[in-house]
Design an enzyme around this catalytic site. Structure first.
Site, PDB file in Angstrom:
ATOM      1  N   CYS A 144       0.833  -1.202   0.000  1.00 27.90           N
ATOM      2  CA  CYS A 144       0.000   0.000   0.000  1.00 27.90           C
ATOM      3  C   CYS A 144       0.869   1.254   0.000  1.00 27.90           C
ATOM      4  CB  CYS A 144      -0.916   0.007   1.233  1.00 27.90           C
ATOM      5  SG  CYS A 144      -1.931   1.484   1.336  1.00 27.90           S
ATOM      6  N   CYS A 147      -0.417   4.121   2.084  1.00 25.03           N
ATOM      7  CA  CYS A 147      -0.182   4.015   3.529  1.00 25.03           C
ATOM      8  C   CYS A 147       1.285   4.291   3.871  1.00 25.03           C
ATOM      9  CB  CYS A 147      -0.486   2.606   4.043  1.00 25.03           C
ATOM     10  SG  CYS A 147      -1.896   1.820   3.325  1.00 25.03           S
ATOM     11  N   ASP A 148       2.191   3.772   3.066  1.00 31.01           N
ATOM     12  CA  ASP A 148       3.599   3.729   3.466  1.00 31.01           C
ATOM     13  C   ASP A 148       4.511   4.644   2.658  1.00 31.01           C
ATOM     14  OD1 ASP A 148       2.879   1.760   5.283  1.00 31.01           O
ATOM     15  OD2 ASP A 148       3.157   0.161   3.820  1.00 31.01           O
TER      16      ASP A 148
END
Ligand code: NAP
Length: 318
Positions: A144, A147-148
């Protein structure tokens, strides 16, 4: 078969398994129809949109909308109509031994009896299954970028895959990483033309064609991948601080195998009303065959399933 000896604790009209956009949309409709509606979510409400930044292609939001906020709003809307939420997983769904209802067992050992069930359990990322992938997950390996990505400011990273997800996420990573190598096993992309054009126009994105990742390594965190050119069999090392893997999703259909027919990839066969071969059981969203796998279509699936489920209750239980 599980579910035959449990003492039923609670009766539910419409049980919804999975709290992504499909399940939340189904919940809005089912609860608004004044049916006792309970939704189970094992992880985070919102499914894939909870892990997304700005969603640009959901109709009605010309400026885009934050995925996690949209998910919270969908949940609030369902909640206002009386949908109940259980933060627990469903471990089995069976048909009542001598009846027409369904028995649902939860991870924490509770049991429920439902007149109708909508399974909207979504999917999980496909793994490369190469050495280092599991060991470095969370230490440079990610599924992701939204997200990261922010953890990779000014770093060189790899993106694996050639579909919409890979290219969209590579584009997202241009906000943070200094360079993104997209590693694809063929020499042309599956991704839509608009995404391809954007990626080809970016001077931060470079494509490594006809190549697969054989190994992910490093000390504490990822620092390189080993590539294999599938045409020449040549192997090479590429220094990267992160590896983002987008090679598809598996449907979360383990609960369904004994109840209804699945295709080779594990997607449940449904008709245009999301009906399965079990009366009263509906499968909607990424877990069904032929899903467009878009937020708007996922929501539409949930709505369709809830409308049909409500009609089923009217026909069979009044
Ligand atoms: P996908 O379209 O199935 O693409 C998977 C990619 O991974 C393909 O390029 C495939 O290569 C490659 N791949 C598969 N297995 C591999 C392996 N073992 N090693 C290396 N590469 C491998 O999956 P997706 O990108 O997750 O998208 C799934 C669905 O969601 C699609 O319908 C897509 O359109 C949709 N989606 C849409 C958007 C958007 O419109 N904004 C964003 C994300 C996803 P091959 O091409 O050689 O098969």
């Amino acid at each position: 078969m599980r579910g035959t000896n449990v003492s039923v604790m609670e009766d539910v009209d419409i049980a919804i398994v999975g709290g992504g956009p499909t399940g939340l949309a189904a919940g809005i409709y089912a609860a608004r129809a004044k049916r006792r509606t309970v939704l189970w979510e094992r992880g985070v409400l919102g499914g894939q949109i909870a892990l997304t930044g700005v969603v640009e292609n959901y109709p009605g939001f010309p400026e885009g909308v934050q995925g996690p906020l949209l998910a919270l709003d969908m949940h609030r809307q369902a909640d206002q109509f009386g949908m109940e939420t259980r933060y627990d997983g469903i471990s089995s769904i069976t048909r009542e031994p001598e009846g027409t209802q369904f028995i649902l067992e939860t991870d924490s050992g509770d049991a429920y009896r439902a007149k109708s069930v909508i399974v909207s359990a979504g999917g999980t990322p496909v793994k490369l299954n190469v050495p280092g992938e599991e060991a470095f997950t969370g230490k440079g390996v990610s599924y992701c970028a939204t997200c990261d990505g922010a953890f990779f400011k000014d770093e060189v990273v790899a993106v694996v895959g050639g579909g919409d997800a890979a290219i969209e996420e590579a584009l997202f990573l241009t906000r943070y990483a200094s360079q993104i190598h997209v590693i694809h096993r063929r020499d042309s992309l599956r991704a839509s033309r608009v995404l391809q054009d954007r990626a080809f126009a970016s001077d931060q994105i470079e494509f490594i064609w006809d190549s697969t990742v054989e190994d992910i390594s490093g000390d504490e965190d990822v620092d390189r991948v080993t590539l294999r050119n599938v045409l020449t069999e040549e192997r090479s090392e590429l220094a990267v601080g992160g590896v983002f893997i987008f090679i598809g999703h598996h449907p979360n259909s383990e609960l369904l195998g004994a109840l209804t027919k699945l295709d080779e990839g594990g997607h449940a066969y449904v008709n245009l009303w999301m009906e399965t071969e079990q009366a009263g059981l509906y499968v909607a969203g990424d877990v069904r065959v032929d899903a467009a796998r878009q937020l708007a279509s996922a929501v539409g699936d949930g709505v369709t399933a809830a409308i049909r489920s409500e009609q089923y209750l009217q026909e069979h239980y009044s």
